[in-house]
Design an enzyme around this catalytic site. Structure first.
Site, short mmCIF file in Angstrom:
data_model
loop_
_atom_site.label_atom_id
_atom_site.label_comp_id
_atom_site.label_asym_id
_atom_site.label_seq_id
_atom_site.Cartn_x
_atom_site.Cartn_y
_atom_site.Cartn_z
N ALA A 177 0.72 -1.52 -0.37
CA ALA A 177 -0.02 -0.05 -0.08
C ALA A 177 0.90 1.09 -0.36
CB ALA A 177 -1.11 -0.16 1.30
N GLY A 178 2.07 1.42 -0.79
CA GLY A 178 2.24 2.62 -1.26
C GLY A 178 2.30 2.95 -1.97
N VAL A 179 3.13 4.72 -3.00
CA VAL A 179 3.14 4.92 -3.74
C VAL A 179 1.75 4.42 -4.94
CG1 VAL A 179 3.31 7.04 -5.00
CG2 VAL A 179 4.14 6.99 -2.70
N GLY A 268 8.69 -1.25 -3.56
CA GLY A 268 9.09 -0.56 -3.85
C GLY A 268 9.96 -1.18 -4.76
N ASP A 309 17.58 7.94 -8.47
CA ASP A 309 16.80 6.98 -7.65
C ASP A 309 18.23 5.78 -6.98
OD1 ASP A 309 14.92 7.96 -8.08
OD2 ASP A 309 13.72 5.47 -8.94
N HIS A 441 -9.96 34.23 -3.46
CA HIS A 441 -11.18 33.48 -3.66
C HIS A 441 -11.97 33.64 -4.58
CE1 HIS A 441 -14.75 32.48 -1.26
NE2 HIS A 441 -15.95 33.47 -2.29
P1 NAI Z 1 6.62 1.87 -1.24
O1 NAI Z 1 7.84 2.20 -0.67
O2 NAI Z 1 5.91 3.60 -1.49
O3 NAI Z 1 5.51 1.10 -0.39
C1 NAI Z 1 5.89 -0.63 -0.56
C2 NAI Z 1 5.29 -1.43 0.57
O4 NAI Z 1 4.79 -2.49 0.17
C3 NAI Z 1 5.59 -0.74 2.02
O5 NAI Z 1 3.73 0.05 2.58
C4 NAI Z 1 5.33 -1.89 2.10
O6 NAI Z 1 5.17 -1.61 3.65
C5 NAI Z 1 4.61 -2.69 1.39
N1 NAI Z 1 5.37 -4.51 1.90
C6 NAI Z 1 6.43 -4.86 1.50
N2 NAI Z 1 6.90 -6.31 1.09
C7 NAI Z 1 4.92 -6.13 1.13
C8 NAI Z 1 5.28 -7.80 1.62
N3 NAI Z 1 5.54 -9.76 1.05
N4 NAI Z 1 3.90 -8.03 1.58
C9 NAI Z 1 2.46 -6.68 1.98
N5 NAI Z 1 3.68 -5.61 1.79
C10 NAI Z 1 4.70 -5.72 1.80
O7 NAI Z 1 6.85 1.18 -2.65
P2 NAI Z 1 5.84 1.01 -4.52
O8 NAI Z 1 4.77 2.49 -4.07
O9 NAI Z 1 6.74 0.18 -5.28
O10 NAI Z 1 7.11 2.63 -4.40
C11 NAI Z 1 8.13 2.40 -5.30
C12 NAI Z 1 9.02 4.18 -5.34
O11 NAI Z 1 8.91 4.75 -6.80
C13 NAI Z 1 8.89 4.54 -4.21
O12 NAI Z 1 9.90 5.30 -3.56
C14 NAI Z 1 7.77 6.14 -4.73
O13 NAI Z 1 8.21 6.91 -3.70
C15 NAI Z 1 8.61 6.35 -5.77
N6 NAI Z 1 7.03 6.10 -6.31
C16 NAI Z 1 7.20 7.33 -6.41
C17 NAI Z 1 5.49 8.12 -6.94
C18 NAI Z 1 5.21 9.72 -6.62
O14 NAI Z 1 5.55 10.19 -6.47
N7 NAI Z 1 3.91 10.42 -7.18
C19 NAI Z 1 4.25 7.70 -7.85
C20 NAI Z 1 5.44 6.17 -8.05
C21 NAI Z 1 6.68 6.08 -7.23
#
Ligand code: NAI
Length: 462
Positions: A177-179, A268, A309, A441
């Site tokens: 549940a990340g970004v 991630g 990155d 406004h």
């Molecule tokens: P993230 O690090 O934001 O979230 C990954 C989530 O997966 C975490 O909540 C973690 O606890 C969970 N997780 C890990 N292993 C797991 C498991 N075995 N079972 C269940 N949950 C598990 O990573 P995400 O969303 O993949 O993004 C990667 C990178 O890309 C981040 O650094 C993000 O900031 C960047 N990004 C930024 C965007 C934006 O600024 N709008 C858009 C897309 C990506």
């Protein structure tokens, strides 16, 4: 073989911005890129295409939920998935060609192919070796793998495959549940998929302000996303057109299964530095694979720099861009600078979520005295008129000095609203400075001013 002042490896937002700034500063510049098009992950398979799908699916949501209320009657549009993907491709092409144009305009050579560094001062691309006084690595990141989970980019996909699905799935499981998980999960939810998000931790979007995490999850649930929290995914099993996901609940170690048409792995990303030859060069990396750099973005080898990155810090396109400009200035003998304390983060869901600086949690941990100014979008006339009154603006300011320490917004155009607070923080402003600034406004920005007022004598509209 050509001789350059600087060769940049990678043309993502870090690399291409760095190349343009180097050229602007009078350096003879080349940029190595192995993809067919410039722009890296962000433009080709990341930020830009996902925003196209977020925009399209939001329009559908508006048509389904709000048009009739505004007196716009008639059948809601249906999804022509092929056309939506074509629209997304057109958006990508417009942007990648734009960078090609900027390269030509700035006389930057695009060295086509995958680059490696045989020794300091040399970059090999295909059969050719070029010399460069300075080399800047901007090779980006890739989706990290999860033990037991095999990605085929068809049924079990990363964000790359999720942007190219053959059809909108009926059932989608998102791991993480990340970004990425929440942005793409909400796209497919709006397009009609039943989306279940499995998250290891007890809260979504790790590192974000706790109050925002709760409000955000509540809103996403209301939109139809389902959450299984505190659950570690153990493995996925891809059948022909389906997949089974096994997970263990952390609270009691009980094992469960859920099936889906598509599984999105969004747990991630990790630095992508394969094939560069870092080990042979003696370039130091950290445990997670990040290239170690000094304050001037120079690696442990003189004349080789790294940005974006593939080094430490948040994996954000705009952080990479800032480092790209700053590293270019260092190479040109100037003083590049990045203020890591003021880097905004945005999640492009609807509503958007944006943050900058400290959270209540980090302030408490540091034992700092702070005050909170909060204003709900329910009190903002424009947001109410636009069916966008979910959420709030929250400003954290120093209790004594009133200096702004951080801000968190969940609500309409949060990703744009955050920037006036970023500018204020860059200038070391107090909340009162924002509160005393006249805001037009009716705008969403008035909610920012009201939150600033809430740090002092109180907001007007709540
Ligand atoms: P993230 O690090 O934001 O979230 C990954 C989530 O997966 C975490 O909540 C973690 O606890 C969970 N997780 C890990 N292993 C797991 C498991 N075995 N079972 C269940 N949950 C598990 O990573 P995400 O969303 O993949 O993004 C990667 C990178 O890309 C981040 O650094 C993000 O900031 C960047 N990004 C930024 C965007 C934006 O600024 N709008 C858009 C897309 C990506």
């Amino acid at each position: 073989m050509a001789e350059y002042d600087v060769i940049i490896i990678g043309s993502g937002p870090g690399g291409y911005v760095c190349a343009i700034r180097c050229a602007q500063l009078g350096l003879k510049t080349a940029c190595v890129e192995g993809r067919e098009t410039l722009g890296g992950t962000c433009l080709n398979v990341g930020c830009i295409p996902s925003k196209a799908l977020l925009h399209a699916s939001h329009q559908l949501h508006e048509a389904e939920h709000n048009f009739a209320k505004m007196g716009l009657k008639g059948k809601s549009p249906s999804v022509d998935w092929k056309q939506m993907l074509a629209y997304k491709t057109e958006v990508i092409e417009g942007n990648t060609k734009g960078i090609e144009f900027l390269f030509k305009k700035n006389k930057i050579d695009w060295l086509k192919g995958w680059g490696s560094i045989p020794e300091a001062g040399k970059v090999k691309v295909g059969d050719e070796t070029h010399t460069a006084k300075n080399i800047i690595i901007a090779s980006g990141s890739e989706a990290s793998s999860l033990p037991g989970v095999e990605v085929d980019e068809k049924v079990v996909v990363t964000s790359t495959g999720a942007l190219e699905l053959g059809k909108v799935p009926k059932k989608m499981v998102v791991i993480g549940a990340g970004v990425i998980g929440l942005e793409l999960g909400s796209v497919y939810s709006r397009l009609g998929a039943e989306v279940t998000v499995i998250e290891y931790l007890d809260a979504i979007t790790p590192g974000m302000d706790g109050e925002v995490q709760k409000a955000f999850q509540r809103i996403l649930k209301k939109q139809g996303l389902k959450f299984i929290m505190g659950a570690a995914v153990q493995k996925t099993e891809a059948l022909k057109t389906k997949a089974k996901v096994s997970y263990k609940l952390r609270k009691d170690d009980s094992e469960h299964e859920i099936d889906a048409d598509v599984v999105l792995v969004a747990t991630g990303r990790r630095p992508y530095t394969e094939g560069l030859g870092l080990d042979a060069l003696g370039i130091e990396t950290s445990k997670g694979g990040q290239i170690k750099v000094g304050k001037d973005w120079q690696t442990s080898v003189n004349g080789i720099y790294a940005i974006g990155d593939c080094i430490d810090g948040p994996m954000l396109a705009h952080k990479a861009e800032d480092e790209g400009m700053a590293a270019a200035e260092q190479v040109a003998g100037k003083h590049g600078h990045v203020n890591y304390g003021v880097i905004p983060g945005v999640i492009y869901t609807h509503p958007e979520v944006a943050n900058v600086g400290e959270t209540e949690e980090t302030l408490k941990e540091a034992g700092r005295a702070y005050k909170v100014g909060k204003f709900m979008f329910m009190g903002n006339g424009r947001a109410k008129a636009n069916f966008a009154a979910d959420g709030f603006v929250k400003i954290l300011a120093d209790k004594e000095t009133d200096r702004i320490l951080g801000a968190h917004i969940i609500g309409p155009s949060a990703g744009d609203l955050i920037h006036e607070i970023c500018v204020a923080m860059e200038f070391g402003a107090a909340a009162e400075d924002l509160a005393l600034t006249c805001h037009a406004h009716p705008t969403y920005s008035e909610a920012v001013r009201e939150a600033a007022l809430a740090c002092g004598d109180g907001p007007i509209h709540s």
